[in-house]
Design an enzyme around this catalytic site. Structure first.
Site, PDB file in Angstrom:
ATOM      1  CG  HIS A  63      43.748 -47.131  16.626  1.00  0.00           C
ATOM      2  ND1 HIS A  63      43.296 -47.998  17.595  1.00  0.00           N
ATOM      3  CD2 HIS A  63      44.200 -47.905  15.602  1.00  0.00           C
ATOM      4  CE1 HIS A  63      43.467 -49.247  17.188  1.00  0.00           C
ATOM      5  NE2 HIS A  63      44.004 -49.218  15.981  1.00  0.00           N
TER       6      HIS A  63
ATOM      7  CB  CYS B 128      41.183 -50.770  14.720  1.00  0.00           C
ATOM      8  SG  CYS B 128      42.530 -51.570  13.809  1.00  0.00           S
TER       9      CYS B 128
ATOM     10  CD  GLU C 216      42.226 -45.492  20.150  1.00  0.00           C
ATOM     11  OE1 GLU C 216      42.686 -46.647  20.094  1.00  0.00           O
ATOM     12  OE2 GLU C 216      41.403 -45.040  19.326  1.00  0.00           O
TER      13      GLU C 216
END
Length: 533
Positions: free
Chosen positions: A511, A382, A513
Protein backbone atom coordinates in the site's frame (compact mmCIF):
# COMPACT_ATOMS: atom_id res chain seq x y z
CA UNK A 1 9.01 10.16 31.64
CA UNK A 2 10.34 13.71 31.46
CA UNK A 3 9.48 15.94 34.40
CA UNK A 4 8.58 18.83 32.10
CA UNK A 5 6.32 16.76 29.83
CA UNK A 6 3.62 18.88 28.19
CA UNK A 7 0.24 17.49 27.15
CA UNK A 8 -2.38 18.84 24.76
CA UNK A 9 -5.79 17.15 24.92
CA UNK A 10 -8.21 17.51 22.00
CA UNK A 11 -11.89 16.71 22.49
CA UNK A 12 -14.81 17.07 20.10
CA UNK A 13 -18.35 18.29 20.53
CA UNK A 14 -21.78 18.56 18.89
CA UNK A 15 -21.25 16.00 16.11
CA UNK A 16 -18.60 13.49 15.09
CA UNK A 17 -16.62 13.62 11.89
CA UNK A 18 -15.73 17.33 12.00
CA UNK A 19 -11.99 16.78 11.82
CA UNK A 20 -10.47 16.15 15.24
CA UNK A 21 -7.72 14.09 13.63
CA UNK A 22 -6.74 16.83 11.19
CA UNK A 23 -7.05 19.44 13.94
CA UNK A 24 -4.83 17.43 16.28
CA UNK A 25 -2.26 16.84 13.54
CA UNK A 26 -2.31 20.52 12.55
CA UNK A 27 -1.66 21.68 16.11
CA UNK A 28 1.05 19.05 16.51
CA UNK A 29 2.77 20.31 13.36
CA UNK A 30 3.19 23.75 14.93
CA UNK A 31 5.33 22.17 17.66
CA UNK A 32 7.14 19.43 15.71
CA UNK A 33 10.39 21.32 15.10
CA UNK A 34 11.00 22.34 18.72
CA UNK A 35 9.60 19.36 20.59
CA UNK A 36 9.56 15.59 20.36
CA UNK A 37 5.80 15.27 19.79
CA UNK A 38 3.97 11.96 20.19
CA UNK A 39 0.35 11.73 19.03
CA UNK A 40 -2.01 9.42 20.92
CA UNK A 41 -5.53 8.49 19.84
CA UNK A 42 -8.05 7.20 22.41
CA UNK A 43 -10.98 5.26 20.95
CA UNK A 44 -13.92 4.11 23.05
CA UNK A 45 -14.90 1.07 21.01
CA UNK A 46 -14.37 -2.42 22.43
CA UNK A 47 -12.53 -3.73 19.38
CA UNK A 48 -8.86 -4.30 20.12
CA UNK A 49 -8.11 -2.35 16.96
CA UNK A 50 -10.07 -1.26 13.86
CA UNK A 51 -8.60 -4.04 11.72
CA UNK A 52 -11.86 -5.96 11.43
CA UNK A 53 -14.17 -2.93 11.20
CA UNK A 54 -15.79 -2.25 7.83
CA UNK A 55 -14.19 0.88 6.29
CA UNK A 56 -17.67 2.19 5.47
CA UNK A 57 -18.41 2.27 9.20
CA UNK A 58 -15.15 3.66 10.52
CA UNK A 59 -13.06 4.87 7.59
CA UNK A 60 -9.92 3.24 6.23
CA UNK A 61 -7.73 1.04 8.39
CA UNK A 62 -4.27 2.58 8.56
CA UNK A 63 -1.36 0.13 8.75
CA UNK A 64 1.88 1.09 10.47
CA UNK A 65 5.45 -0.11 9.96
CA UNK A 66 5.22 -2.26 13.08
CA UNK A 67 2.19 -4.09 11.66
CA UNK A 68 -0.38 -2.30 13.79
CA UNK A 69 -3.83 -1.67 12.33
CA UNK A 70 -4.91 1.68 13.70
CA UNK A 71 -7.41 4.50 13.32
CA UNK A 72 -7.25 6.49 10.07
CA UNK A 73 -6.31 9.62 12.04
CA UNK A 74 -2.82 8.14 12.30
CA UNK A 75 -2.52 8.81 8.59
CA UNK A 76 -2.94 12.50 9.35
CA UNK A 77 -0.46 12.29 12.23
CA UNK A 78 2.19 10.65 10.07
CA UNK A 79 1.68 12.94 7.10
CA UNK A 80 1.59 16.19 9.09
CA UNK A 81 4.43 15.28 11.47
CA UNK A 82 6.53 13.26 9.00
CA UNK A 83 7.01 10.43 11.48
CA UNK A 84 6.33 6.70 11.68
CA UNK A 85 3.77 6.06 14.40
CA UNK A 86 3.51 2.96 16.59
CA UNK A 87 0.46 0.81 17.22
CA UNK A 88 0.74 1.31 20.99
CA UNK A 89 -0.17 4.97 20.42
CA UNK A 90 -3.73 3.91 19.51
CA UNK A 91 -5.40 3.24 22.87
CA UNK A 92 -8.73 1.47 22.48
CA UNK A 93 -11.07 0.54 25.29
CA UNK A 94 -10.84 -3.00 23.93
CA UNK A 95 -7.11 -3.05 24.65
CA UNK A 96 -7.61 -1.55 28.11
CA UNK A 97 -10.31 -4.01 29.18
CA UNK A 98 -8.30 -6.92 27.80
CA UNK A 99 -5.27 -5.88 29.87
CA UNK A 100 -7.37 -5.43 33.02
CA UNK A 101 -9.03 -8.82 32.68
CA UNK A 102 -5.65 -10.46 32.10
CA UNK A 103 -4.25 -8.73 35.19
CA UNK A 104 -7.25 -9.81 37.26
CA UNK A 105 -6.72 -13.44 36.27
CA UNK A 106 -3.05 -13.14 37.22
CA UNK A 107 -4.03 -11.83 40.65
CA UNK A 108 -2.39 -8.44 40.18
CA UNK A 109 -5.20 -6.61 41.98
CA UNK A 110 -4.62 -8.53 45.22
CA UNK A 111 -8.22 -9.59 45.67
CA UNK A 112 -9.67 -6.11 45.35
CA UNK A 113 -12.94 -5.48 43.51
CA UNK A 114 -11.99 -4.39 39.99
CA UNK A 115 -13.89 -1.22 39.08
CA UNK A 116 -14.08 1.38 36.32
CA UNK A 117 -12.53 3.89 38.70
CA UNK A 118 -9.74 3.54 39.67
CA UNK A 119 -8.68 0.44 37.74
CA UNK A 120 -9.71 1.39 34.20
CA UNK A 121 -8.62 5.02 34.52
CA UNK A 122 -5.35 3.95 36.14
CA UNK A 123 -4.66 1.55 33.28
CA UNK A 124 -5.31 4.30 30.73
CA UNK A 125 -3.00 6.66 32.63
CA UNK A 126 -0.33 4.00 32.89
CA UNK A 127 -0.51 3.37 29.15
CA UNK A 128 -0.25 7.07 28.33
CA UNK A 129 2.74 7.61 30.62
CA UNK A 130 4.45 4.46 29.33
CA UNK A 131 4.22 5.86 25.80
CA UNK A 132 5.66 9.19 26.94
CA UNK A 133 8.51 7.39 28.69
CA UNK A 134 9.36 4.92 25.92
CA UNK A 135 9.31 7.66 23.25
CA UNK A 136 11.18 10.18 25.42
CA UNK A 137 8.42 12.62 24.52
CA UNK A 138 8.54 16.35 25.18
CA UNK A 139 4.88 16.70 24.29
CA UNK A 140 1.87 14.42 23.94
CA UNK A 141 -1.06 15.27 21.69
CA UNK A 142 -3.98 13.21 23.01
CA UNK A 143 -7.03 13.04 20.77
CA UNK A 144 -10.12 11.58 22.42
CA UNK A 145 -12.34 9.98 19.81
CA UNK A 146 -16.07 10.48 19.56
CA UNK A 147 -18.08 13.36 20.97
CA UNK A 148 -18.20 14.74 24.49
CA UNK A 149 -21.16 13.12 26.23
CA UNK A 150 -20.74 9.75 24.53
CA UNK A 151 -20.82 6.89 27.01
CA UNK A 152 -17.83 5.32 25.24
CA UNK A 153 -15.36 8.10 26.07
CA UNK A 154 -16.42 9.04 29.61
CA UNK A 155 -13.51 7.14 31.15
CA UNK A 156 -10.98 8.76 28.83
CA UNK A 157 -12.33 12.19 29.82
CA UNK A 158 -12.05 11.28 33.50
CA UNK A 159 -8.51 10.03 32.96
CA UNK A 160 -7.22 13.28 31.45
CA UNK A 161 -8.94 15.19 34.26
CA UNK A 162 -6.94 13.12 36.74
CA UNK A 163 -3.75 13.64 34.74
CA UNK A 164 -4.20 17.41 35.08
CA UNK A 165 -4.32 17.00 38.86
CA UNK A 166 -1.17 14.87 38.83
CA UNK A 167 1.11 16.89 36.53
CA UNK A 168 -0.28 20.34 37.26
CA UNK A 169 -2.46 22.65 35.20
CA UNK A 170 0.59 24.46 33.84
CA UNK A 171 1.70 21.34 31.98
CA UNK A 172 -1.55 20.43 30.26
CA UNK A 173 -3.95 22.31 28.02
CA UNK A 174 -7.42 21.34 26.83
CA UNK A 175 -8.64 22.13 23.33
CA UNK A 176 -12.25 21.62 22.33
CA UNK A 177 -13.26 21.29 18.68
CA UNK A 178 -16.89 22.13 18.16
CA UNK A 179 -19.32 22.70 15.33
CA UNK A 180 -21.09 26.01 14.70
CA UNK A 181 -23.94 25.38 12.25
CA UNK A 182 -25.56 27.87 9.90
CA UNK A 183 -28.96 26.28 9.18
CA UNK A 184 -30.25 26.65 5.63
CA UNK A 185 -32.84 29.38 5.26
CA UNK A 186 -31.76 31.19 8.43
CA UNK A 187 -28.35 32.46 7.30
CA UNK A 188 -27.23 32.86 10.89
CA UNK A 189 -24.57 31.06 12.90
CA UNK A 190 -25.81 29.26 15.99
CA UNK A 191 -23.71 29.02 19.14
CA UNK A 192 -26.09 27.04 21.35
CA UNK A 193 -24.71 23.58 20.36
CA UNK A 194 -21.22 24.77 21.28
CA UNK A 195 -22.42 26.16 24.61
CA UNK A 196 -24.11 22.87 25.49
CA UNK A 197 -21.09 20.86 24.42
CA UNK A 198 -18.73 22.89 26.59
CA UNK A 199 -21.13 22.68 29.55
CA UNK A 200 -21.10 18.88 29.20
CA UNK A 201 -17.32 18.99 29.27
CA UNK A 202 -17.39 21.31 32.29
CA UNK A 203 -19.58 18.83 34.18
CA UNK A 204 -16.83 16.25 33.69
CA UNK A 205 -14.34 18.64 35.27
CA UNK A 206 -12.69 19.85 32.07
CA UNK A 207 -12.53 23.56 31.18
CA UNK A 208 -11.08 24.15 27.71
CA UNK A 209 -8.35 26.74 27.23
CA UNK A 210 -9.00 26.91 23.51
CA UNK A 211 -12.19 26.46 21.50
CA UNK A 212 -11.83 25.70 17.81
CA UNK A 213 -15.00 26.40 15.85
CA UNK A 214 -15.60 24.24 12.80
CA UNK A 215 -17.90 26.14 10.46
CA UNK A 216 -18.50 27.07 6.86
CA UNK A 217 -17.58 30.71 7.49
CA UNK A 218 -15.51 32.78 9.90
CA UNK A 219 -17.37 33.41 13.16
CA UNK A 220 -19.12 36.75 13.45
CA UNK A 221 -18.07 39.06 16.28
CA UNK A 222 -21.46 38.54 17.89
CA UNK A 223 -21.11 34.76 17.96
CA UNK A 224 -17.50 34.98 19.12
CA UNK A 225 -18.49 37.17 22.09
CA UNK A 226 -21.38 34.85 22.91
CA UNK A 227 -19.18 31.75 22.92
CA UNK A 228 -16.57 33.56 25.03
CA UNK A 229 -19.18 34.66 27.57
CA UNK A 230 -20.92 31.31 28.05
CA UNK A 231 -17.91 29.02 27.63
CA UNK A 232 -15.55 30.89 29.96
CA UNK A 233 -12.75 31.62 27.49
CA UNK A 234 -11.18 34.78 26.11
CA UNK A 235 -12.48 35.77 22.67
CA UNK A 236 -8.88 35.52 21.41
CA UNK A 237 -8.93 31.85 22.41
CA UNK A 238 -11.76 31.08 20.00
CA UNK A 239 -10.21 29.87 16.76
CA UNK A 240 -11.83 29.67 13.34
CA UNK A 241 -11.61 26.36 11.48
CA UNK A 242 -13.49 27.03 8.26
CA UNK A 243 -13.90 24.95 5.11
CA UNK A 244 -10.70 25.00 3.04
CA UNK A 245 -9.56 23.75 -0.37
CA UNK A 246 -6.98 21.45 1.25
CA UNK A 247 -6.48 20.25 4.82
CA UNK A 248 -2.85 21.41 4.66
CA UNK A 249 -4.13 24.98 4.94
CA UNK A 250 -5.24 24.29 8.51
CA UNK A 251 -1.82 24.40 10.24
CA UNK A 252 -1.14 27.66 8.39
CA UNK A 253 -4.51 29.07 9.46
CA UNK A 254 -3.84 28.09 13.08
CA UNK A 255 -0.41 29.70 12.85
CA UNK A 256 -1.88 32.96 11.55
CA UNK A 257 -4.44 32.96 14.38
CA UNK A 258 -1.70 32.46 16.97
CA UNK A 259 -2.69 29.02 18.25
CA UNK A 260 0.96 28.21 19.00
CA UNK A 261 1.35 31.46 20.95
CA UNK A 262 -1.78 30.87 23.06
CA UNK A 263 -0.73 27.31 23.92
CA UNK A 264 2.92 28.26 24.48
CA UNK A 265 1.85 30.94 26.94
CA UNK A 266 -0.36 28.45 28.79
CA UNK A 267 2.40 25.83 28.96
CA UNK A 268 5.25 28.34 29.52
CA UNK A 269 7.27 27.21 26.50
CA UNK A 270 8.69 28.78 23.33
CA UNK A 271 8.10 27.56 19.80
CA UNK A 272 9.00 28.45 16.21
CA UNK A 273 6.58 26.57 13.88
CA UNK A 274 8.72 27.00 10.69
CA UNK A 275 5.70 27.01 8.40
CA UNK A 276 7.42 28.32 5.22
CA UNK A 277 7.93 25.03 3.33
CA UNK A 278 4.35 23.92 3.91
CA UNK A 279 3.08 27.36 2.86
CA UNK A 280 4.81 27.06 -0.52
CA UNK A 281 3.26 23.65 -1.25
CA UNK A 282 -0.17 24.80 -0.08
CA UNK A 283 0.14 27.84 -2.33
CA UNK A 284 0.55 25.54 -5.34
CA UNK A 285 -2.44 23.43 -4.29
CA UNK A 286 -4.67 26.48 -3.77
CA UNK A 287 -3.70 28.18 -7.02
CA UNK A 288 -4.55 25.05 -9.00
CA UNK A 289 -7.76 24.56 -7.05
CA UNK A 290 -9.10 27.91 -8.21
CA UNK A 291 -7.30 28.37 -11.56
CA UNK A 292 -5.85 24.97 -12.53
CA UNK A 293 -2.93 24.91 -14.95
CA UNK A 294 -3.88 21.37 -15.91
CA UNK A 295 -6.57 18.94 -14.71
CA UNK A 296 -6.03 15.18 -14.43
CA UNK A 297 -9.11 13.03 -13.83
CA UNK A 298 -8.57 9.79 -11.92
CA UNK A 299 -11.10 7.01 -11.30
CA UNK A 300 -10.81 5.09 -8.02
CA UNK A 301 -12.73 1.85 -8.59
CA UNK A 302 -13.51 0.47 -5.13
CA UNK A 303 -16.11 -1.54 -3.26
CA UNK A 304 -16.38 0.76 -0.21
CA UNK A 305 -17.83 3.65 -2.19
CA UNK A 306 -20.41 4.74 0.39
CA UNK A 307 -17.78 6.63 2.41
CA UNK A 308 -14.98 8.79 1.01
CA UNK A 309 -12.87 8.12 4.11
CA UNK A 310 -12.57 4.49 3.01
CA UNK A 311 -9.81 5.62 0.64
CA UNK A 312 -8.55 8.71 2.48
CA UNK A 313 -4.84 7.94 2.06
CA UNK A 314 -5.18 7.38 -1.68
CA UNK A 315 -6.83 10.77 -2.06
CA UNK A 316 -4.09 12.39 0.04
CA UNK A 317 -1.43 10.71 -2.10
CA UNK A 318 -2.94 12.39 -5.15
CA UNK A 319 -2.99 15.77 -3.38
CA UNK A 320 0.72 15.40 -2.62
CA UNK A 321 1.53 14.57 -6.23
CA UNK A 322 -0.55 17.51 -7.46
CA UNK A 323 1.41 19.89 -5.23
CA UNK A 324 4.72 18.72 -6.70
CA UNK A 325 3.59 18.60 -10.33
CA UNK A 326 1.75 21.94 -10.12
CA UNK A 327 -1.63 20.74 -11.38
CA UNK A 328 -5.08 19.73 -10.16
CA UNK A 329 -6.06 16.09 -9.73
CA UNK A 330 -9.77 15.34 -9.56
CA UNK A 331 -10.40 11.87 -8.16
CA UNK A 332 -13.79 10.19 -8.44
CA UNK A 333 -14.78 7.18 -6.35
CA UNK A 334 -16.76 4.68 -8.44
CA UNK A 335 -18.59 1.73 -6.90
CA UNK A 336 -17.08 -1.38 -8.50
CA UNK A 337 -20.46 -3.10 -8.30
CA UNK A 338 -21.92 -0.59 -10.77
CA UNK A 339 -18.98 -0.27 -13.16
CA UNK A 340 -19.22 -0.28 -16.92
CA UNK A 341 -16.87 0.94 -19.64
CA UNK A 342 -18.87 4.09 -20.31
CA UNK A 343 -18.14 5.19 -16.71
CA UNK A 344 -14.41 5.19 -17.44
CA UNK A 345 -14.18 7.08 -20.73
CA UNK A 346 -13.79 10.51 -19.12
CA UNK A 347 -10.80 9.53 -16.97
CA UNK A 348 -7.09 9.97 -17.65
CA UNK A 349 -6.04 7.22 -15.24
CA UNK A 350 -7.50 4.37 -13.19
CA UNK A 351 -6.72 3.15 -9.67
CA UNK A 352 -8.03 -0.16 -8.33
CA UNK A 353 -7.41 -0.14 -4.56
CA UNK A 354 -7.37 -2.88 -1.93
CA UNK A 355 -10.35 -4.65 -0.44
CA UNK A 356 -11.58 -7.96 0.91
CA UNK A 357 -14.13 -10.52 -0.24
CA UNK A 358 -15.57 -11.29 -3.66
CA UNK A 359 -18.01 -8.39 -3.86
CA UNK A 360 -17.23 -6.12 -6.80
CA UNK A 361 -14.52 -8.39 -8.26
CA UNK A 362 -15.81 -8.51 -11.81
CA UNK A 363 -16.38 -4.76 -11.99
CA UNK A 364 -12.77 -4.14 -11.00
CA UNK A 365 -11.53 -6.73 -13.47
CA UNK A 366 -13.51 -4.99 -16.21
CA UNK A 367 -11.88 -1.67 -15.28
CA UNK A 368 -8.43 -3.27 -15.39
CA UNK A 369 -9.15 -4.82 -18.80
CA UNK A 370 -10.31 -1.44 -20.09
CA UNK A 371 -7.12 0.24 -18.84
CA UNK A 372 -4.85 -2.43 -20.31
CA UNK A 373 -6.51 -2.60 -23.72
CA UNK A 374 -6.80 1.18 -24.12
CA UNK A 375 -3.33 1.94 -22.74
CA UNK A 376 -4.76 4.10 -19.96
CA UNK A 377 -2.36 4.62 -17.01
CA UNK A 378 -3.29 2.12 -14.32
CA UNK A 379 -2.22 1.52 -10.72
CA UNK A 380 -3.40 -1.56 -8.84
CA UNK A 381 -2.98 -1.74 -5.07
CA UNK A 382 -3.07 -4.98 -3.03
CA UNK A 383 -6.27 -6.62 -4.31
CA UNK A 384 -5.77 -4.44 -7.38
CA UNK A 385 -2.60 -6.40 -8.17
CA UNK A 386 -4.32 -9.73 -7.64
CA UNK A 387 -7.20 -8.82 -9.94
CA UNK A 388 -4.78 -7.46 -12.55
CA UNK A 389 -3.12 -10.88 -12.58
CA UNK A 390 -6.50 -12.62 -12.92
CA UNK A 391 -7.54 -10.32 -15.77
CA UNK A 392 -4.28 -10.91 -17.62
CA UNK A 393 -4.47 -14.67 -17.09
CA UNK A 394 -8.02 -14.82 -18.45
CA UNK A 395 -7.86 -12.40 -21.34
CA UNK A 396 -4.24 -12.61 -22.52
CA UNK A 397 -3.00 -16.04 -21.45
CA UNK A 398 -6.29 -17.79 -22.19
CA UNK A 399 -6.76 -19.26 -18.71
CA UNK A 400 -10.49 -18.63 -18.71
CA UNK A 401 -11.11 -20.08 -15.24
CA UNK A 402 -8.28 -18.14 -13.57
CA UNK A 403 -9.34 -16.86 -10.16
CA UNK A 404 -8.27 -16.32 -6.58
CA UNK A 405 -8.76 -18.69 -3.68
CA UNK A 406 -10.32 -15.77 -1.80
CA UNK A 407 -13.35 -15.71 -4.12
CA UNK A 408 -15.86 -17.96 -2.36
CA UNK A 409 -18.66 -17.05 -4.76
CA UNK A 410 -17.54 -19.64 -7.32
CA UNK A 411 -20.03 -22.32 -8.28
CA UNK A 412 -17.24 -24.64 -9.53
CA UNK A 413 -14.01 -25.98 -7.98
CA UNK A 414 -11.02 -23.70 -8.59
CA UNK A 415 -8.68 -25.29 -11.14
CA UNK A 416 -6.45 -22.32 -11.93
CA UNK A 417 -5.59 -20.48 -8.69
CA UNK A 418 -3.36 -17.75 -10.11
CA UNK A 419 -3.78 -16.08 -6.71
CA UNK A 420 -3.50 -18.32 -3.66
CA UNK A 421 -3.25 -18.15 0.12
CA UNK A 422 0.10 -17.26 1.63
CA UNK A 423 1.70 -20.44 3.07
CA UNK A 424 2.01 -18.75 6.48
CA UNK A 425 -1.76 -18.11 6.49
CA UNK A 426 -2.81 -21.73 6.16
CA UNK A 427 -4.52 -23.01 9.29
CA UNK A 428 -5.17 -19.53 10.71
CA UNK A 429 -8.79 -19.11 11.78
CA UNK A 430 -8.83 -15.76 13.59
CA UNK A 431 -9.40 -12.63 11.50
CA UNK A 432 -7.90 -9.90 13.68
CA UNK A 433 -4.20 -8.98 13.26
CA UNK A 434 -3.38 -12.27 11.51
CA UNK A 435 -2.54 -11.05 7.99
CA UNK A 436 0.88 -10.20 6.63
CA UNK A 437 1.04 -6.74 8.17
CA UNK A 438 3.50 -3.88 8.34
CA UNK A 439 6.69 -2.76 6.66
CA UNK A 440 8.65 -5.30 4.61
CA UNK A 441 11.52 -4.94 2.13
CA UNK A 442 10.87 -5.19 -1.60
CA UNK A 443 13.67 -5.93 -4.07
CA UNK A 444 13.21 -4.14 -7.40
CA UNK A 445 14.30 -5.50 -10.75
CA UNK A 446 16.55 -3.14 -12.69
CA UNK A 447 15.41 -1.55 -15.95
CA UNK A 448 11.76 -1.60 -14.90
CA UNK A 449 9.26 1.21 -14.40
CA UNK A 450 9.32 0.58 -10.65
CA UNK A 451 13.12 0.75 -10.44
CA UNK A 452 13.21 3.99 -12.42
CA UNK A 453 10.59 5.56 -10.13
CA UNK A 454 12.27 4.60 -6.87
CA UNK A 455 15.85 5.02 -8.10
CA UNK A 456 17.09 2.12 -5.98
CA UNK A 457 16.81 -1.65 -5.86
CA UNK A 458 15.62 -2.06 -2.26
CA UNK A 459 12.64 -0.28 -0.69
CA UNK A 460 10.45 -0.68 2.39
CA UNK A 461 6.68 -0.64 1.92
CA UNK A 462 3.67 -1.52 4.08
CA UNK A 463 1.58 -4.63 3.50
CA UNK A 464 -1.85 -5.90 4.54
CA UNK A 465 -2.82 -9.14 2.79
CA UNK A 466 -3.39 -12.89 3.02
CA UNK A 467 -3.10 -13.84 -0.64
CA UNK A 468 -0.29 -13.68 -3.20
CA UNK A 469 0.56 -14.38 -6.84
CA UNK A 470 0.98 -18.10 -7.52
CA UNK A 471 4.60 -18.55 -8.67
CA UNK A 472 3.60 -21.47 -10.92
CA UNK A 473 2.21 -18.96 -13.43
CA UNK A 474 4.93 -16.27 -13.38
CA UNK A 475 6.87 -17.61 -16.38
CA UNK A 476 3.70 -17.88 -18.45
CA UNK A 477 2.78 -14.29 -17.60
CA UNK A 478 6.28 -13.10 -18.58
CA UNK A 479 6.08 -14.85 -21.97
CA UNK A 480 2.85 -12.97 -22.64
CA UNK A 481 4.11 -9.54 -21.56
CA UNK A 482 3.46 -9.15 -17.81
CA UNK A 483 6.59 -9.20 -15.67
CA UNK A 484 7.33 -9.26 -11.97
CA UNK A 485 9.35 -6.12 -11.21
CA UNK A 486 9.48 -6.44 -7.42
CA UNK A 487 10.04 -9.42 -5.12
CA UNK A 488 10.11 -10.15 -1.41
CA UNK A 489 13.61 -10.13 0.10
CA UNK A 490 13.86 -13.92 -0.30
CA UNK A 491 12.67 -13.66 -3.94
CA UNK A 492 9.83 -16.10 -3.22
CA UNK A 493 6.90 -13.68 -3.53
CA UNK A 494 5.90 -11.26 -6.29
CA UNK A 495 5.31 -7.78 -4.89
CA UNK A 496 5.19 -5.64 -8.04
CA UNK A 497 4.05 -6.38 -11.58
CA UNK A 498 4.00 -4.30 -14.73
CA UNK A 499 3.41 -4.46 -18.46
CA UNK A 500 6.42 -2.75 -20.07
CA UNK A 501 4.67 -2.21 -23.40
CA UNK A 502 1.94 -0.07 -21.84
CA UNK A 503 2.37 3.59 -20.97
CA UNK A 504 1.93 2.81 -17.27
CA UNK A 505 0.42 -0.47 -16.13
CA UNK A 506 1.79 -1.15 -12.65
CA UNK A 507 0.33 -3.01 -9.68
CA UNK A 508 1.76 -3.58 -6.21
CA UNK A 509 0.90 -5.96 -3.39
CA UNK A 510 1.76 -3.29 -0.83
CA UNK A 511 0.00 0.00 0.00
CA UNK A 512 2.13 2.93 -1.22
CA UNK A 513 -0.52 5.40 -0.04
CA UNK A 514 0.40 4.63 3.58
CA UNK A 515 3.84 6.24 3.43
CA UNK A 516 3.16 9.29 1.28
CA UNK A 517 4.15 12.73 2.59
CA UNK A 518 3.34 16.14 1.17
CA UNK A 519 7.11 16.81 1.14
CA UNK A 520 7.78 13.43 -0.53
CA UNK A 521 4.89 11.95 -2.56
CA UNK A 522 4.59 8.17 -2.98
CA UNK A 523 6.60 7.18 -6.06
CA UNK A 524 3.98 4.98 -7.72
CA UNK A 525 1.33 7.70 -7.58
CA UNK A 526 3.86 10.14 -8.98
CA UNK A 527 4.55 7.74 -11.86
CA UNK A 528 0.84 7.24 -12.51
CA UNK A 529 0.07 10.94 -12.78
CA UNK A 530 3.15 11.71 -14.87
CA UNK A 531 1.95 9.05 -17.32
CA UNK A 532 -1.44 10.79 -17.47
CA UNK A 533 -0.01 14.18 -18.44
Amino acid sequence: MKKNLKILVITGGVISGIGKGVTSASIARLFRYDFRVTPIKCDGYLNTDPGTINPVEHGEVFVLDDGGEVDMDFGHYERFLNLNAKSSWNITMGKIYKKILENERKGKYLGRTVQLIPHVTDEIKSTIFQIASSENSDMLIIEIGGTVGDMENILFIETVRQIRQEIGSGNISFIHLTYVPSPAGINEQKSKPTQQSVKTLNKAGIFPDLIIARSSQVLTDQIRKKVAMFCNVESTSIIDNVDVSTIYEIPISFYKQGVHEILSSKLNIKVDPKIEELSKLVGVIKSNFFVPKKIINIAICGKYAELDDSYASIRESLVHVAAHLDLLIKSTLIDSNDLNESCLKEFDGIIVPGGFGGKGYEGKIMAIKYARENNIPFLGICLGLQLAVIEFARNVCGILDADTEENLARDKPLKSPVIHLLPEQKGIKDKGATMRLGGYPVILKKNTIAFKLYGQDRIIERFRHRYEVNNDYIDLFAKNGLIVSGFSSDFKMAKLIEIPENKFFVACQFHPELITRIENPAKLFLGLIKACI
